[in-house]
Scaffold this active site. Structure first.
Site, PDB file in Angstrom:
ATOM      1  N   ASN A  20       9.103   7.460  -9.200  1.00 54.45           N
ATOM      2  CA  ASN A  20       9.332   6.147  -8.590  1.00 54.45           C
ATOM      3  C   ASN A  20       8.111   5.235  -8.757  1.00 54.45           C
ATOM      4  OD1 ASN A  20      11.019   4.473  -6.715  1.00 54.45           O
ATOM      5  ND2 ASN A  20       9.162   4.656  -5.505  1.00 54.45           N
ATOM      6  N   HIS A  80       0.807  -1.227   0.000  1.00 45.02           N
ATOM      7  CA  HIS A  80       0.000   0.000   0.000  1.00 45.02           C
ATOM      8  C   HIS A  80       0.838   1.273   0.000  1.00 45.02           C
ATOM      9  CE1 HIS A  80      -3.267  -2.754   1.615  1.00 45.02           C
ATOM     10  NE2 HIS A  80      -3.634  -2.375   0.420  1.00 45.02           N
ATOM     11  N   GLY A  81       2.090   1.170   0.460  1.00 45.54           N
ATOM     12  CA  GLY A  81       2.931   2.361   0.566  1.00 45.54           C
ATOM     13  C   GLY A  81       3.202   2.993  -0.791  1.00 45.54           C
ATOM     14  N   CYS A  82       3.433   4.337  -0.785  1.00 44.28           N
ATOM     15  CA  CYS A  82       3.696   5.053  -2.038  1.00 44.28           C
ATOM     16  C   CYS A  82       5.130   4.849  -2.503  1.00 44.28           C
ATOM     17  CB  CYS A  82       3.460   6.545  -1.860  1.00 44.28           C
ATOM     18  SG  CYS A  82       1.752   7.000  -2.067  1.00 44.28           S
ATOM     19  N   VAL A  83       6.053   4.693  -1.556  1.00 42.97           N
ATOM     20  CA  VAL A  83       7.468   4.602  -1.942  1.00 42.97           C
ATOM     21  C   VAL A  83       8.034   3.278  -1.449  1.00 42.97           C
ATOM     22  CG1 VAL A  83       9.743   5.644  -1.702  1.00 42.97           C
ATOM     23  CG2 VAL A  83       7.728   7.076  -1.846  1.00 42.97           C
TER      24      VAL A  83
END
Lengths: 104, 171
Positions: free
Chosen positions: B44, A101-104
């Site tokens: 990214n 779920h994290g963006c990075v």
């Protein structure tokens, strides 16, 4: 919730095909899941898959690609080679876990 | 919904035809910490989705790839009503330093890397970094002054040519 058959056994998946019950996963299933998306697993793949499973068990969420690199010690470049184009999602799929779920 | 044994397995469609050949161009024109991150995060994310990604650093955005400044981008509440602080506070000495430290801390808490490390990750993921010719000339900078992984200093028209057919973000 859909049930699909992978490697002649029923598994629970979401609409896209990601496993919804990590307990239904084992290493034989991983080999079959990888084959479904055209990946043949080698030792380097297993290192990433095992890290994902362990990290998920410890933290309750699928690690992002960055975490696989920083905490799992597998270089980003290598992850793109092992699981081409969409490494984070493909890796989660083969490891029988939800998408990160994290963006990075 | 339940499938039977005879139905085809439900498998994510990772490599759909429509995603093949997708390209993204991101033009980074700002050099403050809060304006650097959106471009880095989106680049990214796009790379993680298998999208060919090109970043073009121009004007103040040059600070993101300038070895002298890339470690030390700043954030200021001055002139930024979205901080919801009285604007008069923005000019007080030390406020920029304080606001920068606070923002850096929030970013680090999310396990998001600092700018140089983020660029490294983008390059490792296959991203392309380009520097703007006019900005280099204006600041008397050469490739030696820039982050090593910047592929080249190129003109605006070269960048437009390289990113033919790409979706474009100007930040």
């Amino acid at each position: 919730m859909p049930v699909t058959t992978i490697d002649s056994r029923p598994v629970h998946v979401d609409q896209e095909g990601f496993l919804t019950d990590p307990g239904e996963w084992d290493e034989d299933l991983a080999t079959a899941l990888a084959a479904q998306i055209g990946i043949s697993l080698g030792e380097a793949h297993w290192k990433a898959i095992r890290f994902l499973r362990e990290d998920f068990a410890a933290r309750g969420e699928t690690p992002t690609l960055r975490r696989v690199t920083v905490a799992g010690g597998i270089p980003t470049k290598e992850l793109f080679t092992l699981f081409p184009q969409k490494p984070a999602k493909k890796l989660a799929y083969v490891a029988g876990l939800p998408k990160p779920h994290g963006c990075v | 919904m339940t499938t039977t044994d005879t139905a085809p397995a439900i498998v994510p469609s990772f490599d759909t035809a429509s995603s093949q050949g997708r390209k993204l161009a991101i033009i980074c024109s700002k050099g403050s910490l809060d304006m650097a991150y959106p471009g880095l995060i989106l680049a990214n994310a796009a790379l993680g989705e298998g999208v060919e990604t090109h970043m073009f650093f121009t004007f103040w955005g040059f600070d993101i790839i300038n070895k002298q400044t890339m470690h030390d981008l700043k954030f200021t509440p001055l002139g930024n009503p979205a901080t919801h602080m009285p604007q008069g506070l923005g000019g007080i000495p030390g406020i920029t330093h304080m606001a920068t430290s606070k923002l850096k801390k929030s970013i680090a808490e999310l396990d998001v890397p600092e700018v140089p490390e983020f660029l490294e990750q983008i390059v490792a993921s296959g991203g392309h970094l380009w520097a703007c010719r006019m900005s280099a000339d204006m600041n008397h900078l050469t490739e030696d002054d820039l982050y090593d992984e910047v592929e080249a200093i190129i003109s605006a028209s070269d960048f437009i040519e390289k990113t033919e057919g790409a979706q474009l973000l100007f930040i």
